[in-house]
Design an enzyme around this catalytic site. Sequence first.
Site, mmCIF file in Angstrom:
data_model
loop_
_atom_site.group_PDB
_atom_site.id
_atom_site.type_symbol
_atom_site.label_atom_id
_atom_site.label_comp_id
_atom_site.label_asym_id
_atom_site.label_seq_id
_atom_site.Cartn_x
_atom_site.Cartn_y
_atom_site.Cartn_z
ATOM 1 N N GLY A 1 0.798 -1.236 0.000
ATOM 2 C CA GLY A 1 0.000 0.000 0.000
ATOM 3 C C GLY A 1 0.821 1.271 0.000
ATOM 4 N N GLY A 2 2.148 1.154 0.241
ATOM 5 C CA GLY A 2 3.028 2.319 0.112
ATOM 6 C C GLY A 2 2.759 3.409 1.128
ATOM 7 C CG MET B 1 4.774 14.139 -5.421
ATOM 8 S SD MET B 1 6.030 14.388 -4.164
ATOM 9 C CE MET B 1 7.517 13.966 -5.050
ATOM 10 C CG LEU B 2 -2.209 14.745 -5.899
ATOM 11 C CD1 LEU B 2 -3.178 15.490 -6.801
ATOM 12 C CD2 LEU B 2 -2.519 15.024 -4.424
ATOM 13 C CG HIS C 1 -33.735 21.966 -2.713
ATOM 14 N ND1 HIS C 1 -32.866 22.999 -2.405
ATOM 15 C CD2 HIS C 1 -34.782 22.067 -1.852
ATOM 16 C CE1 HIS C 1 -33.381 23.712 -1.408
ATOM 17 N NE2 HIS C 1 -34.541 23.167 -1.057
HETATM 18 P P1 FAD Z 1 4.306 5.247 -2.656
HETATM 19 O O1 FAD Z 1 2.946 5.213 -2.114
HETATM 20 O O2 FAD Z 1 5.314 6.063 -1.955
HETATM 21 O O3 FAD Z 1 4.788 3.741 -2.713
HETATM 22 C C1 FAD Z 1 6.076 3.377 -3.074
HETATM 23 C C2 FAD Z 1 6.373 2.017 -2.507
HETATM 24 O O4 FAD Z 1 7.593 1.548 -3.063
HETATM 25 C C3 FAD Z 1 6.572 1.996 -1.001
HETATM 26 O O5 FAD Z 1 5.773 0.988 -0.438
HETATM 27 C C4 FAD Z 1 8.057 1.684 -0.827
HETATM 28 O O6 FAD Z 1 8.321 0.926 0.347
HETATM 29 C C5 FAD Z 1 8.332 0.881 -2.068
HETATM 30 N N1 FAD Z 1 9.738 0.873 -2.496
HETATM 31 C C6 FAD Z 1 10.562 1.934 -2.688
HETATM 32 N N2 FAD Z 1 11.759 1.539 -3.145
HETATM 33 C C7 FAD Z 1 11.695 0.197 -3.247
HETATM 34 C C8 FAD Z 1 12.610 -0.795 -3.675
HETATM 35 N N3 FAD Z 1 13.843 -0.493 -4.130
HETATM 36 N N4 FAD Z 1 12.223 -2.084 -3.623
HETATM 37 C C9 FAD Z 1 10.982 -2.414 -3.191
HETATM 38 N N5 FAD Z 1 10.079 -1.519 -2.799
HETATM 39 C C10 FAD Z 1 10.425 -0.240 -2.831
HETATM 40 N N6 FAD Z 1 -2.354 11.760 -1.797
HETATM 41 C C11 FAD Z 1 -3.657 11.866 -2.107
HETATM 42 O O7 FAD Z 1 -4.015 11.752 -3.284
HETATM 43 N N7 FAD Z 1 -4.605 12.085 -1.147
HETATM 44 C C12 FAD Z 1 -4.268 12.222 0.151
HETATM 45 O O8 FAD Z 1 -5.147 12.413 0.991
HETATM 46 C C13 FAD Z 1 -2.908 12.133 0.516
HETATM 47 N N8 FAD Z 1 -2.532 12.256 1.797
HETATM 48 C C14 FAD Z 1 -1.210 12.135 2.134
HETATM 49 C C15 FAD Z 1 -0.849 12.312 3.450
HETATM 50 C C16 FAD Z 1 0.476 12.210 3.830
HETATM 51 C C17 FAD Z 1 0.849 12.382 5.274
HETATM 52 C C18 FAD Z 1 1.460 11.915 2.844
HETATM 53 C C19 FAD Z 1 2.904 11.757 3.230
HETATM 54 C C20 FAD Z 1 1.112 11.759 1.516
HETATM 55 C C21 FAD Z 1 -0.230 11.872 1.145
HETATM 56 N N9 FAD Z 1 -0.635 11.756 -0.182
HETATM 57 C C22 FAD Z 1 -1.959 11.884 -0.509
HETATM 58 C C23 FAD Z 1 0.330 11.491 -1.261
HETATM 59 C C24 FAD Z 1 0.310 9.995 -1.620
HETATM 60 O O9 FAD Z 1 0.588 9.230 -0.478
HETATM 61 C C25 FAD Z 1 1.310 9.698 -2.705
HETATM 62 O O10 FAD Z 1 1.087 10.550 -3.815
HETATM 63 C C26 FAD Z 1 1.197 8.255 -3.182
HETATM 64 O O11 FAD Z 1 1.396 7.358 -2.122
HETATM 65 C C27 FAD Z 1 2.186 7.957 -4.302
HETATM 66 O O12 FAD Z 1 2.055 6.643 -4.703
HETATM 67 P P2 FAD Z 1 3.260 5.831 -5.326
HETATM 68 O O13 FAD Z 1 2.705 4.481 -5.650
HETATM 69 O O14 FAD Z 1 3.886 6.603 -6.403
HETATM 70 O O15 FAD Z 1 4.355 5.710 -4.175
HETATM 71 P P1 NAI Z 2 3.796 20.881 -0.201
HETATM 72 O O1 NAI Z 2 4.639 20.983 -1.397
HETATM 73 O O2 NAI Z 2 2.325 20.758 -0.342
HETATM 74 O O3 NAI Z 2 4.035 22.140 0.744
HETATM 75 C C1 NAI Z 2 5.292 22.465 1.251
HETATM 76 C C2 NAI Z 2 5.253 23.898 1.736
HETATM 77 O O4 NAI Z 2 6.442 24.178 2.443
HETATM 78 C C3 NAI Z 2 5.159 24.909 0.612
HETATM 79 O O5 NAI Z 2 4.155 25.843 0.913
HETATM 80 C C4 NAI Z 2 6.544 25.530 0.579
HETATM 81 O O6 NAI Z 2 6.527 26.869 0.117
HETATM 82 C C5 NAI Z 2 6.931 25.449 2.031
HETATM 83 N N1 NAI Z 2 8.363 25.453 2.303
HETATM 84 C C6 NAI Z 2 9.351 24.863 1.588
HETATM 85 N N2 NAI Z 2 10.535 25.066 2.193
HETATM 86 C C7 NAI Z 2 10.302 25.795 3.310
HETATM 87 C C8 NAI Z 2 11.114 26.305 4.354
HETATM 88 N N3 NAI Z 2 12.426 26.082 4.390
HETATM 89 N N4 NAI Z 2 10.529 27.001 5.346
HETATM 90 C C9 NAI Z 2 9.178 27.222 5.345
HETATM 91 N N5 NAI Z 2 8.368 26.760 4.376
HETATM 92 C C10 NAI Z 2 8.911 26.043 3.378
HETATM 93 O O7 NAI Z 2 4.417 19.662 0.615
HETATM 94 P P2 NAI Z 2 3.855 18.815 1.829
HETATM 95 O O8 NAI Z 2 2.781 19.529 2.544
HETATM 96 O O9 NAI Z 2 5.063 18.380 2.574
HETATM 97 O O10 NAI Z 2 3.222 17.569 1.097
HETATM 98 C C11 NAI Z 2 4.025 16.726 0.249
HETATM 99 C C12 NAI Z 2 3.201 16.128 -0.841
HETATM 100 O O11 NAI Z 2 2.286 15.190 -0.333
HETATM 101 C C13 NAI Z 2 2.420 17.183 -1.582
HETATM 102 O O12 NAI Z 2 2.983 17.332 -2.855
HETATM 103 C C14 NAI Z 2 1.040 16.652 -1.698
HETATM 104 O O13 NAI Z 2 0.686 16.499 -3.042
HETATM 105 C C15 NAI Z 2 1.060 15.284 -1.020
HETATM 106 N N6 NAI Z 2 -0.038 15.250 -0.069
HETATM 107 C C16 NAI Z 2 -1.318 15.292 -0.545
HETATM 108 C C17 NAI Z 2 -2.383 15.329 0.307
HETATM 109 C C18 NAI Z 2 -3.745 15.421 -0.250
HETATM 110 O O14 NAI Z 2 -3.918 15.203 -1.440
HETATM 111 N N7 NAI Z 2 -4.754 15.741 0.549
HETATM 112 C C19 NAI Z 2 -2.207 15.312 1.755
HETATM 113 C C20 NAI Z 2 -0.832 15.315 2.156
HETATM 114 C C21 NAI Z 2 0.190 15.264 1.261
#
Ligand code: FAD
Ligand code: NAI
Length: 467
Positions: free
Chosen positions: A39-40, A320-321, A446
């Site tokens: 699930g990453g 990064m979604l 509505h």
């Molecule tokens: P990942 O989910 O990062 O998965 C990569 C996988 O590859 C991992 O399991 C890792 O262990 C594995 N891996 C890496 N290298 C290797 C290797 N060499 N060999 C084997 N396995 C390996 N996005 C949304 O759309 N909605 C949200 O609400 C949202 N909330 C978030 C909240 C947080 C706190 C964070 C950190 C991110 C959030 N995101 C959200 C972003 C979202 O999690 C990522 O965009 C998404 O997980 C990317 O999917 P991916 O498959 O590219 O990579």
């Molecule tokens: P982000 O890119 O959304 O925001 C980072 C923020 O930090 C920016 O506003 C930037 O200007 C600021 N920043 C950068 N360097 C700084 C510094 N030195 N001091 C102060 N501010 C600084 O990154 P974030 O929130 O860490 O999320 C990472 C990724 O995870 C995002 O790209 C997002 O797409 C994804 N994510 C998506 C979610 C969702 O879809 N609901 C929820 C959580 C994460």
Amino acid sequence: MPAYDLIVIGSGPGGYVCAIRAAQLGLKVAVVEKDTTFGGTCLNVGCIPSKALLHASELFEEAGHMFQRMGIGVGEPKLDLPAMMKFKDEGVDGNVKGVAFLFKKNKVEAFTGIGRIAAPGHVEVVSADGRRQTLDTKAIVVATGSDVARLPGIDIDEKRIVSSTGALTLDEVPQRLLVVGAGVIGLELGSVWRRLGAEVIVVEFLDRILPGIDAEVGRQFQRILQKQGVTFRLSSKVTAVDAAGKRLKATVEPAPGGAAETIEADVVLVAIGRVPYTQGLGLEAVGVATDNRGRIVVDPHFATNVAGIYAIGDVIAGPMLAHKAEDEGIAVAEILAGQAGHVNYDAIPNVVYTFPEVATVGKSEDELKAAGIAYNAGKFPFTANGRAKVNLTTDGFVKILADARTDRVLGVHIVGADAGNMIAEAAVAMEFGAAAEDIARTSHAHPTLTEAVKEAALAVGKRSIHM
Ligand code: FAD
Ligand code: NAI
């Protein structure tokens, strides 16, 4: 003949969805995952646990502040943080087990270990006990995701100085939480801990929150969060955190430099973005090109410069979604199976799951202005929506941007309760090339919040009814 048609490295939303779709299309598929659960980032330490805590903390706040207004007397709600964390962990567990079930159902073989591309067509898997095996395959999809971006000189211990991962597992509510970065993570997890009782100060480098989001949406959303008690220090940066004492001491400076001040905090959350994760993959040895930000470079068919190696998700360019990674996973699986996989990057919704939520799809006003595209904007506030009024959720608005010449919808921006669900309508409309007129003439039930979307579409033609 290689044993597999496809090996996917990484089981996040990109990787696991790609593997399942490829298996559906008749390919023999294996997935390599370094962690013990599938699930990453999304399922283990991202989307799912954060949404569990956002949901629980939102209800906690509602019970404390809104119930009485609606005639529900439950007394002062009490926080049982270990139980809330258990609730979150159970949600994660159910989701990651779901992926394991889907792998079995679709006959996707899963290998636990670090995957390295030994050569095109060959993936070496190193298990935790050091055992090595090499798997042969026709194609490789790299879906290794991303990792936390770090601030030089500030060590994340995941206890007091935390990334999102540590902020999802704090064992007590900090008195004061200092968030570095007013992006999605900072605002979502800042909201969680504020609702549970922390004082939250957000330090942001730029002069606005949520860079990339429509500027008007950002301004209005900042005002709403301030009303809720979040403090913002814009155009500022954290340059050091002294962890020697009982309380952390963060050095905060104006972004361009200047007189520093010290802000004390119990926990500092570093949320300044994420970086592609390619450690240990062996990309350089096989000659896979990356860009100046470490992202794997791919063509419109997700192919790298090395034949037979593809990449999707957070490890390539783009938002990064999780749903973007999933869509790419499906597209590349279909391409490998000889079909015409495709992702429409103009219609990928973006949701911030705070209260109210922020949800957008398509272009912002700034982007349209920069591109010289003439547009009409239709806006409708939730204060004028009947359902929002009775629900006491009148903060926010819907804004629809439509091409001035053709009326085609180019962007939809919503701040409001349930905006994340409402944006789906806009994404479908844009996928079908709808005009604002099409949304305006579609019957909306509505009383629902979605009527505000219809009214905003009517407002594009200056004929909204309830304004
Ligand atoms: P990942 O989910 O990062 O998965 C990569 C996988 O590859 C991992 O399991 C890792 O262990 C594995 N891996 C890496 N290298 C290797 C290797 N060499 N060999 C084997 N396995 C390996 N996005 C949304 O759309 N909605 C949200 O609400 C949202 N909330 C978030 C909240 C947080 C706190 C964070 C950190 C991110 C959030 N995101 C959200 C972003 C979202 O999690 C990522 O965009 C998404 O997980 C990317 O999917 P991916 O498959 O590219 O990579
Ligand atoms: P982000 O890119 O959304 O925001 C980072 C923020 O930090 C920016 O506003 C930037 O200007 C600021 N920043 C950068 N360097 C700084 C510094 N030195 N001091 C102060 N501010 C600084 O990154 P974030 O929130 O860490 O999320 C990472 C990724 O995870 C995002 O790209 C997002 O797409 C994804 N994510 C998506 C979610 C969702 O879809 N609901 C929820 C959580 C994460």
